[in-house]
Every structure is written in structure tokens, then in C-alpha cells.
Design a protein around this motif. Structure first.
Motif, PDB file in Angstrom:
ATOM      1  N   ASP A   3       0.956  -1.211   0.006  1.00 56.44           N
ATOM      2  CA  ASP A   3       0.151  -0.038   0.097  1.00 56.44           C
ATOM      3  C   ASP A   3       0.775   1.276   0.029  1.00 56.44           C
ATOM      4  O   ASP A   3       0.478   2.237  -0.554  1.00 56.44           O
ATOM      5  CB  ASP A   3      -0.833   0.161   1.060  1.00 56.44           C
ATOM      6  CG  ASP A   3      -1.869  -1.069   1.186  1.00 56.44           C
ATOM      7  OD1 ASP A   3      -2.548  -1.312  -0.004  1.00 56.44           O
ATOM      8  OD2 ASP A   3      -2.094  -1.721   2.279  1.00 56.44           O
ATOM      9  N   VAL A   4       1.921   1.123   0.687  1.00 50.90           N
ATOM     10  CA  VAL A   4       3.046   2.421   0.676  1.00 50.90           C
ATOM     11  C   VAL A   4       4.299   1.838   0.603  1.00 50.90           C
ATOM     12  O   VAL A   4       4.948   1.086   1.102  1.00 50.90           O
ATOM     13  CB  VAL A   4       2.955   2.849   2.137  1.00 50.90           C
ATOM     14  CG1 VAL A   4       3.785   4.123   2.362  1.00 50.90           C
ATOM     15  CG2 VAL A   4       1.323   3.602   2.461  1.00 50.90           C
ATOM     16  N   ILE A   5       4.942   2.581  -0.536  1.00 52.15           N
ATOM     17  CA  ILE A   5       6.463   2.125  -0.877  1.00 52.15           C
ATOM     18  C   ILE A   5       7.063   3.302  -0.609  1.00 52.15           C
ATOM     19  O   ILE A   5       6.976   4.592  -1.109  1.00 52.15           O
ATOM     20  CB  ILE A   5       6.503   1.839  -2.410  1.00 52.15           C
ATOM     21  CG1 ILE A   5       5.664   0.451  -2.517  1.00 52.15           C
ATOM     22  CG2 ILE A   5       7.758   1.571  -2.813  1.00 52.15           C
ATOM     23  CD1 ILE A   5       5.782   0.038  -3.978  1.00 52.15           C
ATOM     24  N   LEU A   6       8.316   3.355  -0.024  1.00 55.07           N
ATOM     25  CA  LEU A   6       9.037   4.373   0.416  1.00 55.07           C
ATOM     26  C   LEU A   6      10.456   4.351  -0.546  1.00 55.07           C
ATOM     27  O   LEU A   6      10.852   3.037  -0.900  1.00 55.07           O
ATOM     28  CB  LEU A   6       9.561   4.292   1.842  1.00 55.07           C
ATOM     29  CG  LEU A   6      10.585   5.123   2.276  1.00 55.07           C
ATOM     30  CD1 LEU A   6      10.096   6.514   2.040  1.00 55.07           C
ATOM     31  CD2 LEU A   6      11.088   5.057   3.713  1.00 55.07           C
ATOM     32  N   VAL A   7      10.892   5.240  -1.139  1.00 60.17           N
ATOM     33  CA  VAL A   7      11.743   5.247  -2.076  1.00 60.17           C
ATOM     34  C   VAL A   7      12.632   6.256  -1.513  1.00 60.17           C
ATOM     35  O   VAL A   7      12.706   7.594  -1.849  1.00 60.17           O
ATOM     36  CB  VAL A   7      11.520   5.858  -3.484  1.00 60.17           C
ATOM     37  CG1 VAL A   7      12.519   5.446  -4.410  1.00 60.17           C
ATOM     38  CG2 VAL A   7      10.310   4.997  -4.212  1.00 60.17           C
ATOM     39  N   PRO A   8      13.989   5.980  -0.974  1.00 61.64           N
ATOM     40  CA  PRO A   8      15.072   6.812  -0.463  1.00 61.64           C
ATOM     41  C   PRO A   8      15.911   7.144  -1.815  1.00 61.64           C
ATOM     42  O   PRO A   8      16.174   6.251  -2.714  1.00 61.64           O
ATOM     43  CB  PRO A   8      15.954   6.255   0.547  1.00 61.64           C
ATOM     44  CG  PRO A   8      14.859   4.932   0.795  1.00 61.64           C
ATOM     45  CD  PRO A   8      14.067   4.519  -0.416  1.00 61.64           C
ATOM     46  N   THR A   9      16.306   8.310  -1.886  1.00 56.74           N
ATOM     47  CA  THR A   9      17.201   8.483  -2.955  1.00 56.74           C
ATOM     48  C   THR A   9      18.079   9.703  -2.594  1.00 56.74           C
ATOM     49  O   THR A   9      17.984  10.458  -1.713  1.00 56.74           O
ATOM     50  CB  THR A   9      16.264   9.207  -4.470  1.00 56.74           C
ATOM     51  OG1 THR A   9      16.854   9.388  -5.436  1.00 56.74           O
ATOM     52  CG2 THR A   9      15.571  10.501  -3.790  1.00 56.74           C
ATOM     53  N   ASP A  10      19.224   9.624  -3.620  1.00 54.70           N
ATOM     54  CA  ASP A  10      20.335  10.461  -3.282  1.00 54.70           C
ATOM     55  C   ASP A  10      20.649  11.026  -4.525  1.00 54.70           C
ATOM     56  O   ASP A  10      21.887  11.605  -4.705  1.00 54.70           O
ATOM     57  CB  ASP A  10      21.600   9.689  -2.635  1.00 54.70           C
ATOM     58  CG  ASP A  10      22.344   8.812  -3.409  1.00 54.70           C
ATOM     59  OD1 ASP A  10      21.679   8.478  -4.357  1.00 54.70           O
ATOM     60  OD2 ASP A  10      23.197   7.983  -2.780  1.00 54.70           O
ATOM     61  N   GLY A  11      20.126  10.633  -5.588  1.00 55.46           N
ATOM     62  CA  GLY A  11      20.235  11.305  -6.983  1.00 55.46           C
ATOM     63  C   GLY A  11      21.279  10.384  -7.751  1.00 55.46           C
ATOM     64  O   GLY A  11      21.585  10.775  -9.030  1.00 55.46           O
ATOM     65  N   SER A  12      21.966   9.529  -7.114  1.00 55.07           N
ATOM     66  CA  SER A  12      22.729   8.681  -7.818  1.00 55.07           C
ATOM     67  C   SER A  12      22.202   7.485  -8.998  1.00 55.07           C
ATOM     68  O   SER A  12      20.726   7.362  -8.932  1.00 55.07           O
ATOM     69  CB  SER A  12      23.504   7.713  -6.702  1.00 55.07           C
ATOM     70  OG  SER A  12      22.878   6.604  -6.299  1.00 55.07           O
ATOM     71  N   GLU A  13      22.853   7.021  -9.725  1.00 55.02           N
ATOM     72  CA  GLU A  13      22.222   6.189 -10.910  1.00 55.02           C
ATOM     73  C   GLU A  13      21.846   4.942 -10.002  1.00 55.02           C
ATOM     74  O   GLU A  13      20.663   4.352 -10.588  1.00 55.02           O
ATOM     75  CB  GLU A  13      23.546   5.369 -11.648  1.00 55.02           C
ATOM     76  CG  GLU A  13      24.558   4.935 -11.274  1.00 55.02           C
ATOM     77  CD  GLU A  13      25.563   4.508 -12.348  1.00 55.02           C
ATOM     78  OE1 GLU A  13      25.444   3.431 -12.883  1.00 55.02           O
ATOM     79  OE2 GLU A  13      26.579   5.164 -12.159  1.00 55.02           O
ATOM     80  N   TYR A  14      22.472   4.671  -9.065  1.00 57.73           N
ATOM     81  CA  TYR A  14      21.529   3.345  -8.119  1.00 57.73           C
ATOM     82  C   TYR A  14      20.210   3.726  -7.674  1.00 57.73           C
ATOM     83  O   TYR A  14      19.318   3.097  -7.922  1.00 57.73           O
ATOM     84  CB  TYR A  14      22.537   2.906  -7.211  1.00 57.73           C
ATOM     85  CG  TYR A  14      23.993   2.230  -7.768  1.00 57.73           C
ATOM     86  CD1 TYR A  14      23.947   1.029  -8.188  1.00 57.73           C
ATOM     87  CD2 TYR A  14      25.039   3.197  -7.915  1.00 57.73           C
ATOM     88  CE1 TYR A  14      25.105   0.637  -8.851  1.00 57.73           C
ATOM     89  CE2 TYR A  14      26.216   2.585  -8.407  1.00 57.73           C
ATOM     90  CZ  TYR A  14      26.559   1.404  -8.840  1.00 57.73           C
ATOM     91  OH  TYR A  14      27.493   0.973  -9.431  1.00 57.73           O
ATOM     92  N   ALA A  15      20.141   4.970  -7.146  1.00 55.85           N
ATOM     93  CA  ALA A  15      19.018   5.221  -6.551  1.00 55.85           C
ATOM     94  C   ALA A  15      17.908   5.871  -7.687  1.00 55.85           C
ATOM     95  O   ALA A  15      16.601   5.282  -7.699  1.00 55.85           O
ATOM     96  CB  ALA A  15      19.025   6.751  -5.846  1.00 55.85           C
ATOM     97  N   GLU A  16      18.355   5.992  -8.828  1.00 60.54           N
ATOM     98  CA  GLU A  16      17.406   6.351  -9.905  1.00 60.54           C
ATOM     99  C   GLU A  16      16.995   4.816 -10.554  1.00 60.54           C
ATOM    100  O   GLU A  16      15.594   5.046 -10.701  1.00 60.54           O
ATOM    101  CB  GLU A  16      18.294   7.088 -11.039  1.00 60.54           C
ATOM    102  CG  GLU A  16      18.459   8.611 -10.636  1.00 60.54           C
ATOM    103  CD  GLU A  16      17.141   9.534 -10.429  1.00 60.54           C
ATOM    104  OE1 GLU A  16      16.265   9.471 -11.361  1.00 60.54           O
ATOM    105  OE2 GLU A  16      17.146  10.049  -9.503  1.00 60.54           O
ATOM    106  N   SER A  17      17.803   4.112 -10.585  1.00 58.16           N
ATOM    107  CA  SER A  17      17.368   2.641 -11.058  1.00 58.16           C
ATOM    108  C   SER A  17      16.344   2.296  -9.990  1.00 58.16           C
ATOM    109  O   SER A  17      15.113   1.337 -10.370  1.00 58.16           O
ATOM    110  CB  SER A  17      18.343   1.853 -11.155  1.00 58.16           C
ATOM    111  OG  SER A  17      18.215   0.502 -11.344  1.00 58.16           O
ATOM    112  N   ALA A  18      16.442   2.391  -8.676  1.00 55.29           N
ATOM    113  CA  ALA A  18      15.711   1.803  -7.819  1.00 55.29           C
ATOM    114  C   ALA A  18      14.212   2.577  -7.803  1.00 55.29           C
ATOM    115  O   ALA A  18      13.337   1.769  -7.540  1.00 55.29           O
ATOM    116  CB  ALA A  18      16.166   1.840  -6.474  1.00 55.29           C
ATOM    117  N   ALA A  19      14.297   3.623  -8.055  1.00 57.27           N
ATOM    118  CA  ALA A  19      13.151   4.488  -8.191  1.00 57.27           C
ATOM    119  C   ALA A  19      12.221   4.112  -9.178  1.00 57.27           C
ATOM    120  O   ALA A  19      10.873   4.139  -9.148  1.00 57.27           O
ATOM    121  CB  ALA A  19      13.411   6.220  -8.256  1.00 57.27           C
ATOM    122  N   GLU A  20      12.769   3.859 -10.483  1.00 54.95           N
ATOM    123  CA  GLU A  20      12.150   3.178 -11.533  1.00 54.95           C
ATOM    124  C   GLU A  20      11.486   1.958 -11.213  1.00 54.95           C
ATOM    125  O   GLU A  20      10.109   1.521 -11.434  1.00 54.95           O
ATOM    126  CB  GLU A  20      13.086   3.078 -12.795  1.00 54.95           C
ATOM    127  CG  GLU A  20      13.127   4.072 -13.520  1.00 54.95           C
ATOM    128  CD  GLU A  20      11.884   5.051 -13.841  1.00 54.95           C
ATOM    129  OE1 GLU A  20      11.147   4.469 -14.557  1.00 54.95           O
ATOM    130  OE2 GLU A  20      12.002   6.042 -13.722  1.00 54.95           O
TER     131      GLU A  20
END
Length: 144
Positions: A3-20
Motif C-alpha cells: 500500500d505504501v512504498i518508500l523510495v530513498p534517493t540521493d540522486g545517484s544512478e543506483y537510486a534512480e534505477s531503484a526509483a524506476e
């Protein structure tokens, strides 16, 4: 399932891939998405930097807002409910506190981020979240 997905990001390519990955899961599960970038100001405090920012802390927070906005824009373009936040504190602990506050069912994050020296397998923030959290964590390696 989620129901709720948390996406931590730091702007890195790894975080961008995880966000997708997280946005795709949110679409599949009709889940709300929370995008967070922890402003880890640590000892920089009131240090003055060249440029427009009043302090190093302001510059860090502004960059963090840019990172969460990028992910939020992509989520909203997909019709997802997206909430953003830029809390301050130690990243691993702050991510886990935020996950608890919003009752996250899943945290999706990258293996590594923008930190200095990286651990061999997982970044130190990801490692902390995996080891000490009590919510499911999907770690995206960012590889094709």
C-alpha cells in the motif's frame, strides 16, 4: 500486497534505477509512493559556501529537494500518489524512522549511493536499512 512504498534517493544512478523499480511496483499494486532524500548535513552546519546558498546545510537541502522532485515528477506522470520529504539526520536511521511514520510496506533502494568510500556489496546506508529495519527492503543493483 503493498500500500505504501518508500523510495530513498540521493540522486545517484543506483537510486534512480531503484526509483524506476519502485514506481513500477507502485503502479502494479496501486500503492502510494513516498520519496525521501535525507539531508545529511552532519558537521557542515553553518559552513558558508560560495554561490547563492546561505550555508552548506541550505545547499544540501536544496539538492535533496531536486532529487525528490525528479522522482516525484516521474511518479505523478504515471498517475501515482506521490509524497516527498527532505528530513535531516543520519540517513539510515532517518529512513527507518520515516518508514515507520508512514507505515511503509516496502522500501526500494539502490545498492550504493553518492557517499565517499563505498562498501564492497552494499552501501553503508542500504546496509543499515536492511540490517536494522523491520520492513521489507528491495535492493536494486542498478544493473541491466
Amino acid at each position: 500486497m503493498y500500500d505504501v512504498i518508500l523510495v530513498p534517493t540521493d540522486g545517484s544512478e543506483y537510486a534512480e534505477s531503484a526509483a524506476e523499480t519502485a514506481l513500477g511496483l507502485a503502479e502494479a499494486h496501486d500503492a502510494a509512493v513516498h520519496v525521501v532524500c535525507v539531508a545529511d548535513t552532519g558537521p557542515v552546519g553553518g559552513l558558508r559556501l560560495p554561490g547563492d546558498a546561505e550555508s552548506a546545510e541550505d545547499a544540501i537541502r536544496e539538492r535533496a529537494r531536486e532529487y525528490v522532485s525528479r522522482v516525484a515528477d516521474r511518479g505523478e506522470a504515471r498517475g501515482l500518489e506521490v509524497t516527498t520529504a527532505v528530513p535531516s539526520g543520519p540517513p539510515g536511521e532517518t529512513i527507518l524512522e520515516y518508514a515507520d511514520d508512514v507505515s511503509a510496506d516496502l522500501i526500494v533502494m539502490g545498492t550504493r549511493g553518492r557517499g565517499g568510500l563505498q562498501r564492497m556489496a552494499l552501501g553503508s546506508v542500504t546496509d543499515h536499512v536492511v540490517r536494522f529495519g523491520d520492513v521489507q527492503v528491495l535492493v536494486d543493483s542498478g544493473t541491466d
